[in-house]
Design a protein around this motif. Structure first.
Motif, PDB file in Angstrom:
ATOM      1  N   LEU A  61      24.111 -32.268  30.522  1.00  0.00           N
ATOM      2  CA  LEU A  61      22.712 -32.547  30.834  1.00  0.00           C
ATOM      3  C   LEU A  61      21.903 -33.065  29.642  1.00  0.00           C
ATOM      4  CD1 LEU A  61      21.854 -29.672  33.340  1.00  0.00           C
ATOM      5  CD2 LEU A  61      22.528 -32.023  33.831  1.00  0.00           C
ATOM      6  N   SER A  62      22.561 -33.755  28.720  1.00  0.00           N
ATOM      7  CA  SER A  62      21.857 -34.360  27.587  1.00  0.00           C
ATOM      8  C   SER A  62      20.927 -35.460  28.074  1.00  0.00           C
ATOM      9  CB  SER A  62      22.847 -34.980  26.597  1.00  0.00           C
ATOM     10  OG  SER A  62      23.614 -33.998  25.968  1.00  0.00           O
ATOM     11  N   LEU A  63      19.718 -35.473  27.540  1.00  0.00           N
ATOM     12  CA  LEU A  63      18.773 -36.532  27.863  1.00  0.00           C
ATOM     13  C   LEU A  63      19.250 -37.833  27.234  1.00  0.00           C
ATOM     14  CD1 LEU A  63      16.053 -37.415  29.099  1.00  0.00           C
ATOM     15  CD2 LEU A  63      15.022 -36.860  26.886  1.00  0.00           C
ATOM     16  N   ILE A  64      19.358 -38.865  28.055  1.00  0.00           N
ATOM     17  CA  ILE A  64      19.736 -40.188  27.569  1.00  0.00           C
ATOM     18  C   ILE A  64      18.492 -40.992  27.253  1.00  0.00           C
ATOM     19  CG2 ILE A  64      20.866 -42.349  28.198  1.00  0.00           C
ATOM     20  CD1 ILE A  64      22.758 -40.665  29.937  1.00  0.00           C
ATOM     21  N   GLY A  65      17.516 -40.926  28.136  1.00  0.00           N
ATOM     22  CA  GLY A  65      16.276 -41.662  27.905  1.00  0.00           C
ATOM     23  C   GLY A  65      15.312 -41.502  29.058  1.00  0.00           C
TER      24      GLY A  65
ATOM     25  N   ALA B 183      25.352 -36.090  33.310  1.00  0.00           N
ATOM     26  CA  ALA B 183      25.733 -34.899  34.069  1.00  0.00           C
ATOM     27  C   ALA B 183      26.781 -34.079  33.327  1.00  0.00           C
ATOM     28  CB  ALA B 183      26.248 -35.296  35.453  1.00  0.00           C
ATOM     29  N   ASN B 184      27.620 -34.747  32.550  1.00  0.00           N
ATOM     30  CA  ASN B 184      28.665 -34.076  31.768  1.00  0.00           C
ATOM     31  C   ASN B 184      28.880 -34.841  30.478  1.00  0.00           C
ATOM     32  OD1 ASN B 184      29.638 -31.886  33.537  1.00  0.00           O
ATOM     33  ND2 ASN B 184      30.084 -33.572  34.936  1.00  0.00           N
ATOM     34  N   SER B 185      29.780 -34.340  29.659  1.00  0.00           N
ATOM     35  CA  SER B 185      30.120 -35.008  28.414  1.00  0.00           C
ATOM     36  C   SER B 185      30.806 -36.336  28.705  1.00  0.00           C
ATOM     37  CB  SER B 185      31.028 -34.106  27.582  1.00  0.00           C
ATOM     38  OG  SER B 185      31.353 -34.717  26.367  1.00  0.00           O
ATOM     39  N   LEU B 186      30.463 -37.363  27.936  1.00  0.00           N
ATOM     40  CA  LEU B 186      31.049 -38.691  28.107  1.00  0.00           C
ATOM     41  C   LEU B 186      32.004 -38.970  26.952  1.00  0.00           C
ATOM     42  CD1 LEU B 186      27.772 -40.560  29.073  1.00  0.00           C
ATOM     43  CD2 LEU B 186      29.516 -39.660  30.615  1.00  0.00           C
ATOM     44  N   ASP B 187      33.124 -39.603  27.250  1.00  0.00           N
ATOM     45  CA  ASP B 187      34.165 -39.876  26.263  1.00  0.00           C
ATOM     46  C   ASP B 187      34.258 -41.376  26.016  1.00  0.00           C
ATOM     47  OD1 ASP B 187      36.415 -40.047  24.694  1.00  0.00           O
ATOM     48  OD2 ASP B 187      37.760 -39.125  26.140  1.00  0.00           O
ATOM     49  N   HIS B 188      33.893 -41.809  24.808  1.00  0.00           N
ATOM     50  CA  HIS B 188      33.886 -43.228  24.454  1.00  0.00           C
ATOM     51  C   HIS B 188      35.269 -43.857  24.577  1.00  0.00           C
ATOM     52  CE1 HIS B 188      33.764 -46.850  21.973  1.00  0.00           C
ATOM     53  NE2 HIS B 188      32.472 -46.860  22.166  1.00  0.00           N
TER      54      HIS B 188
END
Length: 87
Positions: free
Chosen positions: A20-24, A64-69
């Motif tokens: 749930l990290s704020l992106i923008g 919504a969850n952690s993203l993997d580059h």
């Protein structure tokens, strides 16, 4: 009058971000000063189980969850905005 788009069309987020990290925050461009807006996600990527990778609450876009580059480095979303008059 009808909103003409968004001021911010691109965001970045740290890899392996927290849940749930704020992106923008979306910033509509509208000639009507002080207008209110509604937002709707029309197209967004999902995970392997079909769950959305991004959430939109009011004008706040979150992961919504952690993203993997290494798995994917770019995501495209289609978001519809409407002003108080429904334009």
């Amino acid at each position: 009058e009808t909103p003409i788009g968004l001021a911010n069309l691109s965001f970045t987020i740290d890899e392996n971000n927290a849940h749930l990290s704020l992106i923008g925050q979306l910033q509509p461009l509208d000639p009507d000063i002080g207008d209110s807006f509604t937002y709707q996600v029309l197209k967004a990527p999902v995970d392997d189980q079909g769950n959305p990778l991004f959430l939109l609450t009011d004008n706040q876009l979150t992961a919504a969850n952690s993203l993997d580059h290494e798995r994917k480095s770019r995501y495209d979303l289609t978001i519809q905005i409407a002003d108080a008059a429904g334009n």
